[in-house]
Design a protein around this motif. Sequence first.
Motif: not given
Length: 326
Positions: A91-118
């Motif tokens: 399904l095309p929706d599956m590919k879109t969902a997986v790519v977006n999920s990877l964006i959420y995984m990587i994009g949330i790291l500055p908020f959940s890891l870097v900024l809180p640590l600082i």
Amino acid sequence: MKTPKSSVLAYRETRRVDSAAGVKRIVKAALRRLSRVEPYLYLLPALLAVAFWIYRPLLQTVKLSFYQWNLLPASPKTFVGLQNYERILTLPDMKTAVVNSLIYMIGILPFSLVLPLIIAILTDGIAKRARNLYRMLVFLPMIMAPVVVSVIWNWILHPTNGIVNHKLQEWFAVSEPVRFFTDERLAIWSILFITGWKMIGFSTLIFSSALTGINRDYYEAAAVDRASRWQTVRHITLPLLSPYIIFILMLSILFSSEWSFAYINVLTHGGPSNSTMNIYYLLWNYGFKTFAIGWSSAAAVLFFIVFGLIAWGMTKLSSRFSFYDH
């Protein structure tokens, strides 16, 4: 000289004493075995609850992944084998969902890891009352309900009535309003920002709690050696925080899509053009909007396996690179 009657009585008394001793030995052995089982008896209610509420639905999900069904009790379940897995992977929706999920995984790291640590490191050296105040303000978004957060940010980022667009027009003379939730280029980053903004407080609290457990003798020794603030952070603070850093990293990777689900469901509904859809919204869409339970279950099983492997890898990473102060 004993009479035969006294001999019989003595024999019976000896047998009675031996029987009582045997019973005591059996009771003691049973008590020893029970003492070994006793801790598990205390855990039994929790184990039964976990088995009923987690593993039972998991097994049902695996079973439903091989059937075609629409959740209606009167509707028959049709066994289709591996067809649900074949269809869900194409399904095309599956590919879109997986790519977006990877964006959420990587994009949330500055908020959940870097900024809180600082934030945690910077606020650790200030006065106790001010430190607690800062941490309280940072943690405040975490205790807000996701739906309430969605409504607030929908008002702030509204294209016509939102304060952000008003300030953009006032300060930068922007002619067209910025449509944060209806523009395909901006929608996913808007959801990511809201998700990260809410999670900063949680990670900051974890790191702040970990900092209070570090032995202050290390910092005093570093001060005697005239180490700079950056050298102290690099060689003392960060190594001792490594177990917590890896823990937050694992949580961010595993749960970033789950954390963003509520905002997607309230603000964008997966759109525009599936630009904000992730794997959790895909499961919910197939399961409770189109009632394709077989597809939803097959996708859930696949994601369970993938996330299980990621969690296993992260635990191996933690055991290898974490530094503990024993």
